[in-house]
Motif scaffolding. Structure first.
Motif, PDB file in Angstrom:
ATOM      1  N   ARG B 440       0.853  -1.192   0.000  1.00 51.26           N
ATOM      2  CA  ARG B 440       0.000   0.000   0.000  1.00 51.26           C
ATOM      3  C   ARG B 440       0.891   1.245   0.000  1.00 51.26           C
ATOM      4  O   ARG B 440       2.102   1.174   0.146  1.00 51.26           O
ATOM      5  CB  ARG B 440      -0.944   0.007   1.204  1.00 51.26           C
ATOM      6  CG  ARG B 440      -0.238  -0.014   2.568  1.00 51.26           C
ATOM      7  CD  ARG B 440      -1.289   0.091   3.679  1.00 51.26           C
ATOM      8  NE  ARG B 440      -2.063   1.291   3.472  1.00 51.26           N
ATOM      9  CZ  ARG B 440      -3.369   1.394   3.646  1.00 51.26           C
ATOM     10  NH1 ARG B 440      -4.055   0.351   4.031  1.00 51.26           N
ATOM     11  NH2 ARG B 440      -3.988   2.533   3.433  1.00 51.26           N
ATOM     12  N   TYR B 441       0.239   2.405  -0.194  1.00 54.87           N
ATOM     13  CA  TYR B 441       0.996   3.655  -0.160  1.00 54.87           C
ATOM     14  C   TYR B 441       1.250   4.102   1.268  1.00 54.87           C
ATOM     15  O   TYR B 441       0.401   3.955   2.134  1.00 54.87           O
ATOM     16  CB  TYR B 441       0.234   4.751  -0.907  1.00 54.87           C
ATOM     17  CG  TYR B 441       0.371   4.654  -2.411  1.00 54.87           C
ATOM     18  CD1 TYR B 441       1.557   5.035  -3.030  1.00 54.87           C
ATOM     19  CD2 TYR B 441      -0.684   4.190  -3.199  1.00 54.87           C
ATOM     20  CE1 TYR B 441       1.701   4.949  -4.411  1.00 54.87           C
ATOM     21  CE2 TYR B 441      -0.554   4.099  -4.575  1.00 54.87           C
ATOM     22  CZ  TYR B 441       0.641   4.489  -5.175  1.00 54.87           C
ATOM     23  OH  TYR B 441       0.780   4.399  -6.529  1.00 54.87           O
ATOM     24  N   HIS B 442       2.446   4.635   1.497  1.00 50.22           N
ATOM     25  CA  HIS B 442       2.792   5.229   2.779  1.00 50.22           C
ATOM     26  C   HIS B 442       3.136   6.694   2.551  1.00 50.22           C
ATOM     27  O   HIS B 442       3.478   7.088   1.443  1.00 50.22           O
ATOM     28  CB  HIS B 442       4.024   4.524   3.378  1.00 50.22           C
ATOM     29  CG  HIS B 442       3.674   3.281   4.099  1.00 50.22           C
ATOM     30  ND1 HIS B 442       4.135   2.990   5.349  1.00 50.22           N
ATOM     31  CD2 HIS B 442       2.899   2.244   3.737  1.00 50.22           C
ATOM     32  CE1 HIS B 442       3.660   1.812   5.730  1.00 50.22           C
ATOM     33  NE2 HIS B 442       2.910   1.342   4.761  1.00 50.22           N
ATOM     34  N   ALA B 443       3.060   7.497   3.615  1.00 51.22           N
ATOM     35  CA  ALA B 443       3.501   8.893   3.503  1.00 51.22           C
ATOM     36  C   ALA B 443       5.005   8.899   3.269  1.00 51.22           C
ATOM     37  O   ALA B 443       5.754   8.249   3.989  1.00 51.22           O
ATOM     38  CB  ALA B 443       3.164   9.655   4.779  1.00 51.22           C
ATOM     39  N   MET B 444       5.444   9.593   2.211  1.00 55.69           N
ATOM     40  CA  MET B 444       6.878   9.609   1.910  1.00 55.69           C
ATOM     41  C   MET B 444       7.620  10.404   2.987  1.00 55.69           C
ATOM     42  O   MET B 444       8.685  10.014   3.422  1.00 55.69           O
ATOM     43  CB  MET B 444       7.106  10.259   0.555  1.00 55.69           C
ATOM     44  CG  MET B 444       8.505  10.065   0.021  1.00 55.69           C
ATOM     45  SD  MET B 444       8.521  10.378  -1.768  1.00 55.69           S
ATOM     46  CE  MET B 444      10.178   9.850  -2.192  1.00 55.69           C
ATOM     47  N   HIS B 445       7.048  11.531   3.387  1.00 53.35           N
ATOM     48  CA  HIS B 445       7.695  12.389   4.392  1.00 53.35           C
ATOM     49  C   HIS B 445       7.129  12.009   5.773  1.00 53.35           C
ATOM     50  O   HIS B 445       7.797  11.358   6.542  1.00 53.35           O
ATOM     51  CB  HIS B 445       7.411  13.844   4.021  1.00 53.35           C
ATOM     52  CG  HIS B 445       8.314  14.815   4.691  1.00 53.35           C
ATOM     53  ND1 HIS B 445       9.670  14.808   4.539  1.00 53.35           N
ATOM     54  CD2 HIS B 445       8.038  15.856   5.510  1.00 53.35           C
ATOM     55  CE1 HIS B 445      10.195  15.782   5.257  1.00 53.35           C
ATOM     56  NE2 HIS B 445       9.224  16.435   5.856  1.00 53.35           N
ATOM     57  N   HIS B 446       5.934  12.399   6.071  1.00 53.21           N
ATOM     58  CA  HIS B 446       5.177  11.932   7.232  1.00 53.21           C
ATOM     59  C   HIS B 446       3.726  12.318   7.033  1.00 53.21           C
ATOM     60  O   HIS B 446       3.409  13.107   6.145  1.00 53.21           O
ATOM     61  CB  HIS B 446       5.766  12.437   8.550  1.00 53.21           C
ATOM     62  CG  HIS B 446       5.967  13.908   8.623  1.00 53.21           C
ATOM     63  ND1 HIS B 446       4.963  14.798   8.333  1.00 53.21           N
ATOM     64  CD2 HIS B 446       7.052  14.657   8.920  1.00 53.21           C
ATOM     65  CE1 HIS B 446       5.425  16.019   8.477  1.00 53.21           C
ATOM     66  NE2 HIS B 446       6.693  15.963   8.804  1.00 53.21           N
ATOM     67  N   PRO B 447       2.827  11.784   7.853  1.00 49.20           N
ATOM     68  CA  PRO B 447       1.396  11.953   7.559  1.00 49.20           C
ATOM     69  C   PRO B 447       0.885  13.377   7.744  1.00 49.20           C
ATOM     70  O   PRO B 447      -0.287  13.636   7.530  1.00 49.20           O
ATOM     71  CB  PRO B 447       0.700  10.998   8.540  1.00 49.20           C
ATOM     72  CG  PRO B 447       1.710  10.601   9.540  1.00 49.20           C
ATOM     73  CD  PRO B 447       3.059  10.861   8.976  1.00 49.20           C
ATOM     74  N   PHE B 448       1.737  14.318   8.144  1.00 47.09           N
ATOM     75  CA  PHE B 448       1.305  15.693   8.355  1.00 47.09           C
ATOM     76  C   PHE B 448       1.627  16.589   7.165  1.00 47.09           C
ATOM     77  O   PHE B 448       1.368  17.784   7.182  1.00 47.09           O
ATOM     78  CB  PHE B 448       1.966  16.254   9.624  1.00 47.09           C
ATOM     79  CG  PHE B 448       1.922  15.289  10.775  1.00 47.09           C
ATOM     80  CD1 PHE B 448       0.695  14.957  11.344  1.00 47.09           C
ATOM     81  CD2 PHE B 448       3.061  14.673  11.245  1.00 47.09           C
ATOM     82  CE1 PHE B 448       0.637  14.040  12.381  1.00 47.09           C
ATOM     83  CE2 PHE B 448       3.009  13.761  12.279  1.00 47.09           C
ATOM     84  CZ  PHE B 448       1.797  13.438  12.851  1.00 47.09           C
ATOM     85  N   THR B 449       2.246  15.988   6.149  1.00 42.19           N
ATOM     86  CA  THR B 449       2.657  16.749   4.978  1.00 42.19           C
ATOM     87  C   THR B 449       1.453  17.107   4.115  1.00 42.19           C
ATOM     88  O   THR B 449       0.609  16.264   3.824  1.00 42.19           O
ATOM     89  CB  THR B 449       3.653  15.911   4.156  1.00 42.19           C
ATOM     90  OG1 THR B 449       4.760  15.609   4.986  1.00 42.19           O
ATOM     91  CG2 THR B 449       4.112  16.658   2.920  1.00 42.19           C
ATOM     92  N   SER B 450       1.436  18.361   3.676  1.00 36.30           N
ATOM     93  CA  SER B 450       0.319  18.862   2.884  1.00 36.30           C
ATOM     94  C   SER B 450       0.499  18.506   1.400  1.00 36.30           C
ATOM     95  O   SER B 450       1.573  18.695   0.840  1.00 36.30           O
ATOM     96  CB  SER B 450       0.260  20.378   3.062  1.00 36.30           C
ATOM     97  OG  SER B 450      -0.547  20.950   2.110  1.00 36.30           O
TER      98      SER B 450
END
Lengths: 584, 584
Positions: B440-450
């Motif tokens: 699945r896809y994950h946040a590349m930077h972190h989940p707070f990235t816009s």
């Protein structure tokens, strides 16, 4: 771009300029045809005005929907304000708004976000991010930053190097409890979080760094007393090739610089007092010397009569309370109740009024003559109009009790002024202190503290009398720093561990690396550590360190905002080879 | 007083002065009637001379017993030196010693304590306190201090406030593994050490701090790759009311300041490149742009012939190696072996020599004409005398392989000069990356990235195409900093957690406090974090971060000097309600 200016900088000279501002809605006044908004950011407050005659209708409409703590961006013209507010820098102007964007809306905050708040401690901590919006809290954090910058720049200019020491270190049973950190890669083993970088800074001295400092978090898993935190910040310092005098001078310099730079106060040479003198004069190793009320020991002038309470006491000691003769009988009774509380533990208090006309009236008049009481007055330094308070009992206990009373009275009489600063070096601390629990002597400072030259031998015969090259810096009745000249000789360090009850194996297991290091040319060295949280609070003229910590923990060691600590997954525990075994 | 001067400051102008110095015996030369000692401290080296004609006999005797790394104090007269040493500031003088005190003796150190040492990595780490006595190591630590002071003073002058965020926080399963800390007072519960102060700095923005920074230790319990540390230091920064452009400008300013202040290098505007372009031109999101060797995509000019390797490849891509035509056949074979190593994983490499006379000679001459190869040269920018290296295969893989080859060749050709600095912003990173393990896809930077404005909708249809307001600062082929504009809208943040596979309960349990905070007027905000260890190493012109850390851990996460982690007492475990359960 979200803003051309901050909310703290526009003044008359900007009139007629078109500006863009962003911030929070601090206050709203809506008269229908006219709406005023106080727009807040870190830098200040600017008044916005929406006026149905001059503001576009659609802007007026959006403005009417604003609420407290909404985040908005406005563009408008700087105009002169009709009713000026001389209390704020931007008080001469306001912004006639032509464009308004709501960047984010807000629920009604759980407490008032102004200088004075209606939020209790618990609520404020849970919503600390809202509490920080309040100017006093924000200013405290900015103040803390200013202090640390001043410390760093001063020490750096004096050739100190800030070196980061590790956070994942080794647990030592000595002293307070460690927080430990299980290692996944080293199954069944644990790191510990440092209670202080003590051994590392000594190793840096062995390594020739010469002058070290670090502003560093330290950790102690202690049962939290009021105003203690499980994690706290230290200004940690160490120097090589120094004697005590060098260290006192260096850090007196730092403290003087801070008082000047941060508080604008010029202080000359700091007074010095031995530990013994501090205990005798103030019953306390961190006396507040901003006011008098020195102890007067009254044994000689009180143990010649039939008053058995005094006659049987190891120490009879009093203080003169300035103007205390004006206390009512009720007020004096309250004082007596106060010293008899379990926290203080005195059995009672003898008092003596020194009347303005030079006569005396005491609670023990049936035992003592006017002449006796005059001697009490002389010994305690009382003047007409004062009240002499006298406690008696076992020396250490009674000193502690009278010290507490002295501080209580000083507070009550307004003698502890937050804007007045009186630093003091307390020197010649005992090397050891008796521990009732384990029935043996423990290192008062820590086991690396050097005894005074030539006193090593005393250890065998009179251990309690051995003085250390240890010193505390006291400011307004608070210990803000403490340190010592260290042992740098492997033989003496071994003997010290031995004396303190470490077996050679224990000493080796816990401090082997330090003992090893001492074999390879350790220089004479010593240092000091300041409690930053406390120092900042005192310089900031406040009592509670929590007010100067962005995200403090409560007395149960919990962060109520993020709700930590918390349980963790079984998977995580398994990976760490751990099982939680709760006691029934 | 242990010294009147340091060992780095006496020169001709001090001749005839009586001075006292302290330090370590670095070198000894004993001719019986005369003894020379190089005395070392942090500040330098001073030559001491003991001369049986001029030095008291008892001093001569003590001097004859000195050994390397003894700690001594001497008093003597500054005299002009006969054979001057122009390499050190004190090279014109020496001290004729009249008084000598041995402050501490030393065993023979386990390795040579000079600029060049015979100590291997392991030995040096075990005796790190001796290693730090070596000038290059000491200078690295002092260099690090200079960098952090420059960072702090720059950001402070720009109105940033350093705020300390807590170390004892809450564990979140997201991302790398946390180190956890069992709580004694909250039985069965754990704190976690922060992987970064990410959520706290966002809360500070919600709290109106406006501009925050902190130089702070962070912790990740990852399996350690070479040159990673379980604890590392970050320059952590966040700003409110900013767009990406504001952040890039601010931290470009900081980096430019450091390069000027620390390295004396003036750099103009930093170039910017999108992530897509970086991948296309260099096969890498942190390209070293100090040298050319840009990728040339050769599909169009190589897939029209019978060479099936290329015809079946998704991407055929080459680089021109400057002067590479001088490589011998053997050297080229070595390159081919190098790309075929499992770490790189290429199946082979096609090469083409571009002769000085303008002709070509390739490993695939039977498929391609001179005209074909001329087009390869044009596309890769090759000039006569160069070598064209070509790889082919699946796009992502082959880009990674060719990027590795490009860096390998640049290193080999001496194109990666430590004194040359080429910063680069890489922008427009993908929001998500595909994770093979979890499918699945994950946040590349972190989940707070816009996500980029307007791209939220793409999440449903083409998630891999969504770009983020995320950026990296790259210096000489290393990512030295990275950050993003954050989501500040509760609704979008919820959707993002949802998209990333958090159940509402999980999102609430882990980040509820942040979501709560977003309800009360969160401003637009964004930030960046620099890896201090890496930044300092690069500015210092070196490769290994370990050389810039006072007490680093080894690849097993162990501190070999203090021998941590270690087992702890059963009592300690009991108090923490823990049991160690080792796997069989």
């Amino acid at each position: 771009m979200y803003r051309t200016h901050s909310n703290g900088e526009l003044t008359k000279i900007n009139i007629n300029e078109t500006v863009t501002l962003s911030g929070w809605v601090q206050k709203l006044r809506n008269k229908g045809f006219m709406i005023w908004v106080d727009l807040r950011d870190r830098y200040g407050i600017t008044q916005l005005i929406f006026d149905e005659e001059r503001t576009p209708k659609e802007v007026m409409e959006v403005a009417s929907k604003l609420g407290r703590e909404f985040v908005i961006q406005v563009t408008g013209t700087v105009i002169e304000r009709e009713s000026k507010n001389p209390n704020i820098p931007t008080g001469d102007i306001e912004i006639l708004v032509s464009k308004l964007t709501i960047l984010n809306n807000s629920l009604t905050p759980p407490f008032t976000i102004e200088d004075e708040t209606d939020g209790g401690e618990d609520l404020r901590m849970k919503y600390r991010y809202l509490d920080i919006r309040r100017k006093p809290v924000r200013e405290n954090l900015i103040f803390r930053h200013k202090v640390t910058m001043a410390v760093r720049n001063y020490l750096s200019a004096k050739n100190f190097v800030e070196v980061e020491t590790p956070y994942l270190i080794k647990s030592t049973p000595e002293g307070a409890r460690d927080f430990v950190v299980p290692s996944r890669m080293n199954a069944g083993q644990f790191y510990a979080l440092p209670q202080s970088p003590q051994t590392f800074k000594q190793l840096l001295m062995v390594g020739g760094m010469d002058k070290y400092f670090q502003i560093v978090k330290c950790f102690r898993d202690e049962d939290l007393r009021a105003d203690r935190q499980p994690e706290f910040t230290q200004i940690d310092c160490e120097m090589a090739f120094v004697e005590q005098e060098d260290i006192l001078n260096t850090f007196e310099g730092l403290t003087r610089h801070l008082l000047k730079e941060i508080n604008g106060v010029n202080i000359g040479d700091f007074p010095r007092m031995t530990y013994d003198e501090a205990m005798k004069r103030y019953g306390n190793d961190k006396p507040d010397i901003r006011f008098g009320m020195d102890f007067g020991e009254l044994n000689a002038v009180s143990q010649h009569k039939d008053f058995n309470v005094f006659n049987s006491a190891e120490l009879v000691v009093g203080i003169a309370v300035p103007g205390g003769n004006s206390f009512t009988r009720k007020e004096i009774d309250n004082l007596i109740d106060w010293v008899k509380r379990p926290q203080i533990g005195a059995l009672g208090m003898v008092y003596c009024r020194y009347n303005e006309d030079g006569t005396f009236k005491s609670s023990v008049d049936k035992f003592y003559t006017e002449e006796d009481l005059a001697k009490w007055a002389e010994t305690t330094g009382a003047k007409p109009g004062d009240l002499i308070c006298v406690l008696s009992g076992e020396t250490n206990k009674v000193r502690t009790q009278l010290s507490a009373l002295r501080m209580h009275l000083a507070e009550q009489l307004g003698l502890r002024k937050h804007t007045e600063f009186a630093p003091l070096w307390v020197v010649d601390f005992p090397l050891l202190e008796w521990d009732e629990d384990t029935n043996r002597y423990h290192a008062m400072h820590h086991p690396f503290t050097s005894p005074k030259p030539g006193q090593m031998e005393l250890l065998k015969t009179n251990p309690g009398d051995v003085k250390a090259n240890a010193y505390d810096l006291v400011l307004n009745g608070n210990e803000i720093g403490g340190g010592s000249i260290r042992i740098h000789d492997k033989g003496i360090q071994s003997k010290m561990f031995d004396y303190l009850g470490f077996t050679p194996e224990e000493a080796k297991a816990q401090f082997g690396f330090l003992m090893d290091a001492f074999q390879y040319g350790a220089p004479p060295h010593g240092g000091i550590a300041f409690g930053l949280d406390r120092l900042v609070a005192i310089l900031g003229g406040q009592e509670t360190i929590r007010d100067f910590i962005a995200f403090p923990k409560n007395n149960a060691g919990r962060d109520v905002m993020i709700d930590a600590p918390a349980v963790i997954d079984k998977d995580q525990l398994d990976e760490l080879n751990l099982k939680v075994v709760l006691k029934p």
